[in-house]
Motif scaffolding. Structure first.
Motif, PDB file in Angstrom:
ATOM      1  N   VAL A  85       0.857  -1.188   0.000  1.00  0.00           N
ATOM      2  CA  VAL A  85       0.000   0.000   0.000  1.00  0.00           C
ATOM      3  C   VAL A  85       0.888   1.231   0.000  1.00  0.00           C
ATOM      4  O   VAL A  85       1.855   1.309   0.770  1.00  0.00           O
ATOM      5  CB  VAL A  85      -0.940   0.035   1.230  1.00  0.00           C
ATOM      6  CG1 VAL A  85      -1.730   1.330   1.266  1.00  0.00           C
ATOM      7  CG2 VAL A  85      -1.888  -1.160   1.212  1.00  0.00           C
ATOM      8  N   SER A  86       0.571   2.182  -0.852  1.00  0.00           N
ATOM      9  CA  SER A  86       1.315   3.444  -0.871  1.00  0.00           C
ATOM     10  C   SER A  86       0.338   4.604  -0.938  1.00  0.00           C
ATOM     11  O   SER A  86      -0.589   4.606  -1.755  1.00  0.00           O
ATOM     12  CB  SER A  86       2.263   3.497  -2.073  1.00  0.00           C
ATOM     13  OG  SER A  86       2.805   4.794  -2.229  1.00  0.00           O
ATOM     14  N   TYR A  87       0.566   5.572  -0.053  1.00  0.00           N
ATOM     15  CA  TYR A  87      -0.169   6.828  -0.099  1.00  0.00           C
ATOM     16  C   TYR A  87       0.750   7.979  -0.497  1.00  0.00           C
ATOM     17  O   TYR A  87       0.329   9.125  -0.542  1.00  0.00           O
ATOM     18  CB  TYR A  87      -0.801   7.136   1.271  1.00  0.00           C
ATOM     19  CG  TYR A  87      -1.839   6.119   1.689  1.00  0.00           C
ATOM     20  CD1 TYR A  87      -3.097   6.103   1.114  1.00  0.00           C
ATOM     21  CD2 TYR A  87      -1.548   5.175   2.664  1.00  0.00           C
ATOM     22  CE1 TYR A  87      -4.058   5.172   1.496  1.00  0.00           C
ATOM     23  CE2 TYR A  87      -2.491   4.235   3.056  1.00  0.00           C
ATOM     24  CZ  TYR A  87      -3.740   4.238   2.475  1.00  0.00           C
ATOM     25  OH  TYR A  87      -4.683   3.309   2.854  1.00  0.00           O
ATOM     26  N   GLY A  88       2.014   7.661  -0.766  1.00  0.00           N
ATOM     27  CA  GLY A  88       2.970   8.679  -1.171  1.00  0.00           C
ATOM     28  C   GLY A  88       3.070   8.760  -2.680  1.00  0.00           C
ATOM     29  O   GLY A  88       2.308   8.136  -3.424  1.00  0.00           O
ATOM     30  N   GLU A  89       4.037   9.508  -3.154  1.00  0.00           N
ATOM     31  CA  GLU A  89       4.215   9.709  -4.583  1.00  0.00           C
ATOM     32  C   GLU A  89       5.487   9.006  -5.062  1.00  0.00           C
ATOM     33  O   GLU A  89       6.477   8.903  -4.340  1.00  0.00           O
ATOM     34  CB  GLU A  89       4.285  11.198  -4.919  1.00  0.00           C
ATOM     35  CG  GLU A  89       2.987  11.951  -4.661  1.00  0.00           C
ATOM     36  CD  GLU A  89       3.012  13.377  -5.156  1.00  0.00           C
ATOM     37  OE1 GLU A  89       2.036  13.799  -5.797  1.00  0.00           O
ATOM     38  OE2 GLU A  89       4.021  14.087  -4.906  1.00  0.00           O
ATOM     39  N   ALA A  90       5.418   8.522  -6.314  1.00  0.00           N
ATOM     40  CA  ALA A  90       6.589   7.975  -7.018  1.00  0.00           C
ATOM     41  C   ALA A  90       7.284   6.867  -6.233  1.00  0.00           C
ATOM     42  O   ALA A  90       8.504   6.759  -6.250  1.00  0.00           O
ATOM     43  CB  ALA A  90       7.569   9.096  -7.359  1.00  0.00           C
ATOM     44  N   PHE A  91       6.501   6.033  -5.574  1.00  0.00           N
ATOM     45  CA  PHE A  91       7.038   4.852  -4.909  1.00  0.00           C
ATOM     46  C   PHE A  91       6.639   3.637  -5.723  1.00  0.00           C
ATOM     47  O   PHE A  91       5.497   3.519  -6.162  1.00  0.00           O
ATOM     48  CB  PHE A  91       6.499   4.732  -3.486  1.00  0.00           C
ATOM     49  CG  PHE A  91       7.051   3.566  -2.709  1.00  0.00           C
ATOM     50  CD1 PHE A  91       8.386   3.541  -2.322  1.00  0.00           C
ATOM     51  CD2 PHE A  91       6.236   2.500  -2.355  1.00  0.00           C
ATOM     52  CE1 PHE A  91       8.902   2.464  -1.600  1.00  0.00           C
ATOM     53  CE2 PHE A  91       6.735   1.426  -1.631  1.00  0.00           C
ATOM     54  CZ  PHE A  91       8.075   1.412  -1.256  1.00  0.00           C
ATOM     55  N   ASN A  92       7.584   2.741  -5.945  1.00  0.00           N
ATOM     56  CA  ASN A  92       7.324   1.539  -6.730  1.00  0.00           C
ATOM     57  C   ASN A  92       7.025   0.351  -5.830  1.00  0.00           C
ATOM     58  O   ASN A  92       7.469   0.307  -4.683  1.00  0.00           O
ATOM     59  CB  ASN A  92       8.528   1.206  -7.614  1.00  0.00           C
ATOM     60  CG  ASN A  92       8.614   2.095  -8.831  1.00  0.00           C
ATOM     61  OD1 ASN A  92       8.724   3.311  -8.727  1.00  0.00           O
ATOM     62  ND2 ASN A  92       8.568   1.506 -10.005  1.00  0.00           N
ATOM     63  N   GLY A  93       6.320  -0.622  -6.393  1.00  0.00           N
ATOM     64  CA  GLY A  93       6.022  -1.833  -5.642  1.00  0.00           C
ATOM     65  C   GLY A  93       7.116  -2.870  -5.786  1.00  0.00           C
ATOM     66  O   GLY A  93       7.966  -3.030  -4.912  1.00  0.00           O
ATOM     67  N   VAL A  94       7.118  -3.556  -6.918  1.00  0.00           N
ATOM     68  CA  VAL A  94       8.109  -4.606  -7.180  1.00  0.00           C
ATOM     69  C   VAL A  94       8.887  -4.208  -8.431  1.00  0.00           C
ATOM     70  O   VAL A  94       8.303  -3.947  -9.479  1.00  0.00           O
ATOM     71  CB  VAL A  94       7.441  -5.971  -7.368  1.00  0.00           C
ATOM     72  CG1 VAL A  94       8.491  -7.044  -7.626  1.00  0.00           C
ATOM     73  CG2 VAL A  94       6.593  -6.326  -6.143  1.00  0.00           C
ATOM     74  N   PHE A  95      10.210  -4.202  -8.313  1.00  0.00           N
ATOM     75  CA  PHE A  95      11.095  -3.811  -9.402  1.00  0.00           C
ATOM     76  C   PHE A  95      12.007  -4.996  -9.693  1.00  0.00           C
ATOM     77  O   PHE A  95      12.856  -5.355  -8.875  1.00  0.00           O
ATOM     78  CB  PHE A  95      11.919  -2.586  -8.997  1.00  0.00           C
ATOM     79  CG  PHE A  95      12.654  -1.911 -10.124  1.00  0.00           C
ATOM     80  CD1 PHE A  95      12.106  -0.809 -10.762  1.00  0.00           C
ATOM     81  CD2 PHE A  95      13.894  -2.367 -10.538  1.00  0.00           C
ATOM     82  CE1 PHE A  95      12.780  -0.168 -11.792  1.00  0.00           C
ATOM     83  CE2 PHE A  95      14.578  -1.747 -11.561  1.00  0.00           C
ATOM     84  CZ  PHE A  95      14.021  -0.636 -12.198  1.00  0.00           C
ATOM     85  N   VAL A  96      11.793  -5.637 -10.840  1.00  0.00           N
ATOM     86  CA  VAL A  96      12.536  -6.847 -11.193  1.00  0.00           C
ATOM     87  C   VAL A  96      13.533  -6.500 -12.283  1.00  0.00           C
ATOM     88  O   VAL A  96      13.156  -6.109 -13.386  1.00  0.00           O
ATOM     89  CB  VAL A  96      11.597  -7.965 -11.660  1.00  0.00           C
ATOM     90  CG1 VAL A  96      12.387  -9.232 -11.978  1.00  0.00           C
ATOM     91  CG2 VAL A  96      10.545  -8.254 -10.595  1.00  0.00           C
ATOM     92  N   ALA A  97      14.822  -6.638 -11.968  1.00  0.00           N
ATOM     93  CA  ALA A  97      15.892  -6.231 -12.889  1.00  0.00           C
ATOM     94  C   ALA A  97      16.892  -7.365 -13.065  1.00  0.00           C
ATOM     95  O   ALA A  97      18.091  -7.194 -12.893  1.00  0.00           O
ATOM     96  CB  ALA A  97      16.581  -4.974 -12.370  1.00  0.00           C
ATOM     97  N   GLY A  98      16.376  -8.535 -13.415  1.00  0.00           N
ATOM     98  CA  GLY A  98      17.258  -9.674 -13.639  1.00  0.00           C
ATOM     99  C   GLY A  98      16.635 -10.963 -13.160  1.00  0.00           C
ATOM    100  O   GLY A  98      15.783 -10.980 -12.262  1.00  0.00           O
ATOM    101  N   GLY A  99      17.046 -12.059 -13.775  1.00  0.00           N
ATOM    102  CA  GLY A  99      16.590 -13.365 -13.342  1.00  0.00           C
ATOM    103  C   GLY A  99      15.159 -13.655 -13.749  1.00  0.00           C
ATOM    104  O   GLY A  99      14.564 -12.980 -14.583  1.00  0.00           O
ATOM    105  N   SER A 100      14.606 -14.675 -13.118  1.00  0.00           N
ATOM    106  CA  SER A 100      13.233 -15.098 -13.371  1.00  0.00           C
ATOM    107  C   SER A 100      12.474 -15.033 -12.056  1.00  0.00           C
ATOM    108  O   SER A 100      12.913 -15.586 -11.049  1.00  0.00           O
ATOM    109  CB  SER A 100      13.215 -16.524 -13.935  1.00  0.00           C
ATOM    110  OG  SER A 100      11.906 -16.937 -14.215  1.00  0.00           O
ATOM    111  N   TYR A 101      11.313 -14.378 -12.078  1.00  0.00           N
ATOM    112  CA  TYR A 101      10.584 -14.165 -10.826  1.00  0.00           C
ATOM    113  C   TYR A 101       9.090 -14.307 -11.083  1.00  0.00           C
ATOM    114  O   TYR A 101       8.589 -13.992 -12.166  1.00  0.00           O
ATOM    115  CB  TYR A 101      10.883 -12.782 -10.256  1.00  0.00           C
ATOM    116  CG  TYR A 101      10.673 -12.695  -8.766  1.00  0.00           C
ATOM    117  CD1 TYR A 101      11.577 -13.280  -7.888  1.00  0.00           C
ATOM    118  CD2 TYR A 101       9.569 -12.047  -8.235  1.00  0.00           C
ATOM    119  CE1 TYR A 101      11.383 -13.217  -6.517  1.00  0.00           C
ATOM    120  CE2 TYR A 101       9.369 -11.981  -6.868  1.00  0.00           C
ATOM    121  CZ  TYR A 101      10.286 -12.572  -6.004  1.00  0.00           C
ATOM    122  OH  TYR A 101      10.090 -12.515  -4.653  1.00  0.00           O
TER     123      TYR A 101
END
Length: 684
Positions: free
Chosen positions: A203-219
């Motif tokens: 849950v985010s009530y702020g600005e420009a916050f990401n949830g899940v950032f996947v930068a490699g591998g398999s997920y």
């Protein structure tokens, strides 16, 4: 160095390790030391109601005096006006007070995120005139509850010669979850492992916050629940998105997700950077947010937060985005909803692949498109149901779009040829369906090249024109052998017209380089014959339509002026009918907008023209009636070429008389013959 007169540093202010939050409060915890361990299992019941009292942050200037020191106790932290408190390590407290004019910050090379009771709060984007509005700060106010200030290693993404500081609840790389770059206090519940996460709650009530950032591998994300309220900043890199996948070799599967975002450019899923993404059995939805006060409609992608109104539509958030080189995104058995703008967007990139199978795409607002096609993208759209407002698709330079039926066999063939990453179970889950497309306005709009194929049992129903080509080499192929049908609400099947996109205006003195402030004005001078354009012969740059095994009722118009208007000497509409029946007017025309000028205030009038059938000037209409085809002419039609198969026929509607002249000379309409020149068909 800070321009403020006083800075302080604090480490973790709590030594209580008995709380479930204690694990999240120390940066010394190493996830990779426990690769199979349950990292996060924090129940929502442990998080009492959020209490946040926000205070407007006053502007501060360099050299501001300090009024006292920061008070740090086991129960609370207070940052006084004029102070910058540098938080050296992840810190947990019960109360954080930031006075108006005070600030908290992370050390160089780190980011800072505030959570209260497991929800990300407080992050506020700077004004667009402050370092291009890229950075966030924690808003002044009093935050009470389970307060965690997370200091994480920064995740800086380069885009358009700028450095974008992405913060995320969960960062995944080729080795699995990277706890040093993650804000694990923002994980309200679920199980987090190196290769998958189950039941993740964010849950985010702020600005420009990401949830899940996947930068490699398999997920794999199984059954995540994500709800973000507040603006994002740039959906060309997914800055503020719920889920992002990026990087060659990255593979992300999202299964049974429930994601709802409300805010400007706060996308649900962004696939980019040559990654492969599969979203299945999920519900994704977005709702528009409130634009920053300093924002103006711009085409500068570092700042673009609205749909360009010069597309004839508007909105402030795209549900999804597909970007990069060779990126692949597949949506299967998924509901995608957005208030306005885009449902399945494709933007800056090349040779991407978009596949949607048995999905529901719907707008809840007043404008928007189903898919966008740019950068030589290929789109396979099978068995989907569309309830869109402005367009099913916008085509601006695609490799091709295919609207057709879904089946396990069709999806397997795509999976095998395109390496989409679907499993055999995914393929077996496909229930055969036809595509059903309902658009309150137009069907498909071209502003550049791109072939469109419609086949199977696809049903397309529009409130206005079916195929709207704005001086583009549009290529339409419709095969009705399995029941495909076209029903335009205004009776116009194909409209070729001049481009009414007013374009951008270059500006100085702004953080961005261009604004959308120009207006479109309808030309009033008659067409001037071009000395270089031949309206009787097809060209590779012409607009075309091929219709087979289908019955069509509606009109086809070419309203291009040519002769240098819009830097265009001329453009033909080349139509071929094979074993088909068409009833309507097929003609060159004088196409005039109902309203002029057109600007942002009446942008929905772009593409809306009335047609008066008129003799060909630079707007040839070349018609070929193939075997078994019949044209029933309902009104005066002007052509530049007519080719008839031996068993083709041209007759007038309602048993009326039909006559034809070629270059002013009466001529019989004889099957098997061809005619070129200034052709007029008149119904008496």
């Amino acid at each position: 160095m800070s321009s403020r007169s006083h800075t302080e540093s604090v480490a973790d202010s709590s030594s209580d390790q008995s709380s479930p939050y204690s694990l999240l409060a120390t940066r010394e915890f190493s996830y990779r030391a426990r690769p199979r361990a349950l990292l996060v299992a924090v129940a929502a019941a442990l998080a009492p109601a959020l209490t946040v009292q926000t205070v407007a942050r006053a502007a501060t200037t360099g050299g501001a005096s300090t009024t006292g020191g920061a008070a740090t106790t086991g129960n609370g932290i207070t940052v006084r006006s004029g102070q910058t408190l540098v938080v050296q390590a992840t810190t947990r407290t019960h109360t954080l007070t930031i006075e108006e004019g005070g600030a908290i910050a992370a050390p160089a090379g780190y980011s800072l995120t505030l959570t209260v009771n497991g929800a990300e709060v407080g992050s506020t984007l700077e004004d667009l005139y402050v370092n291009d509005g890229i950075d966030t700060r924690i808003a002044a106010g009093t935050y009470r509850g389970n307060v965690v200030i997370t200091v994480a290693e920064e995740n800086v993404v380069s885009y358009n010669s700028r450095s974008w500081p992405i913060r995320q609840a969960v960062y995944v790389d080729a080795d699995g979850v990277n706890s040093r770059k993650s804000v694990l206090s923002a994980v309200l519940g679920g199980k987090l492992r190196d290769t998958s996460a189950t039941g993740l709650q964010l849950v985010s009530y702020g600005e420009a916050f990401n949830g899940v950032f996947v930068a490699g591998g398999s997920y794999e994300l199984k059954s995540p629940q994500i709800r973000f309220t507040g603006n994002g900043r740039c959906d060309f890199i997914g800055y503020g998105a719920a889920v992002v996948a990026t990087g060659a070799g990255t593979r992300l599967v999202v299964d049974n997700a429930r994601i709802h975002n409300r805010g400007v450019v706060r996308a649900t899923v962004v696939a980019e950077g040559s990654s492969t993404v599969v979203v299945k059995n999920s519900t994704l939805s977005t709702t528009d947010g409130t634009l920053p006060a300093s924002y103006q409609d711009t085409g500068d992608t570092s700042f673009m937060m609205t749909c360009p109104w010069l597309l004839g539509m508007y909105g402030t958030v795209r549900a999804t985005n597909l970007l990069g080189n060779g990126t692949k995104a597949t949506y299967l058995n998924t509901s995608i909803t957005s208030e306005n703008w885009g449902l399945l967007s494709v933007d800056e990139g090349n040779n991407c692949t978009l596949v949607a199978v048995n999905c529901t795409l719907r707008h809840t607002g007043t404008s928007g498109y189903g898919t966008y096609a740019i950068g030589n993208v290929t789109e396979h759209l099978l068995g989907n149901v569309y309830d869109v407002v402005t367009y099913a698709s916008i085509i601006w330079g695609s490799a091709g779009l295919h609207y057709g039926d879904s089946s396990p066999e069709a999806v397997k063939a795509l999976n095998d040829s395109l390496s989409l990453g679907l499993t055999s179970e995914d393929i077996r889950s496909v229930k055969p369906r036809i595509s059903v497309i309902d658009s309150k306005r137009f069907g498909f709009m071209w502003q550049s090249t791109g072939p469109l194929l419609i086949d199977g049992g696809t049903r397309v129903t529009t409130g206005e024109t079916m195929f709207l080509s704005k001086a583009a080499a549009s290529a339409v192929t419709v095969d009705g052998s399995k029941g495909a049908s076209l029903t335009p609400g205004n009776g116009v099947i194909y409209q070729l017209m001049d481009n009414d996109n007013p374009g951008r205006v270059n500006v100085t003195g702004y953080p961005w380089k261009a604004n959308y402030t120009a207006s479109y004005t309808q030309p009033t001078d008659p067409a001037v014959k071009s000395a270089t354009f031949d309206p009787t012969a097809p060209h590779s740059t012409d607009a075309s339509g091929t219709f087979s095994n289908i019955t069509l009722k509606g009109d086809f118009y070419n309203g291009v002026l040519g002769g240098g208007v819009g830097k265009l000497q001329g453009m033909n509409l080349v139509l071929t009918f094979d074993n088909s029946v068409v009833e309507g007017v097929i003609s060159a025309s004088t196409a005039v907008h109902r309203v002029s000028p057109i600007n942002k205030s009446n942008h929905d009038q772009l593409g809306v023209v009335g047609n008066t059938p008129s003799p060909v000037v630079n707007n040839g209409v070349i018609v070929t009636l193939g075997g078994g085809s019949r044209w029933t002419v309902t009104g005066t039609s002007y052509l530049s070429a007519l080719h008839l198969a031996a068993d083709a026929s041209v007759t007038a509607a309602d048993g009326r008389a039909l006559s034809m002249t070629v270059d002013g000379v009466p001529a019989d309409i004889a099957p098997g013959n061809s005619y070129t020149g200034s052709i007029a068909l008149t119904v008496a």
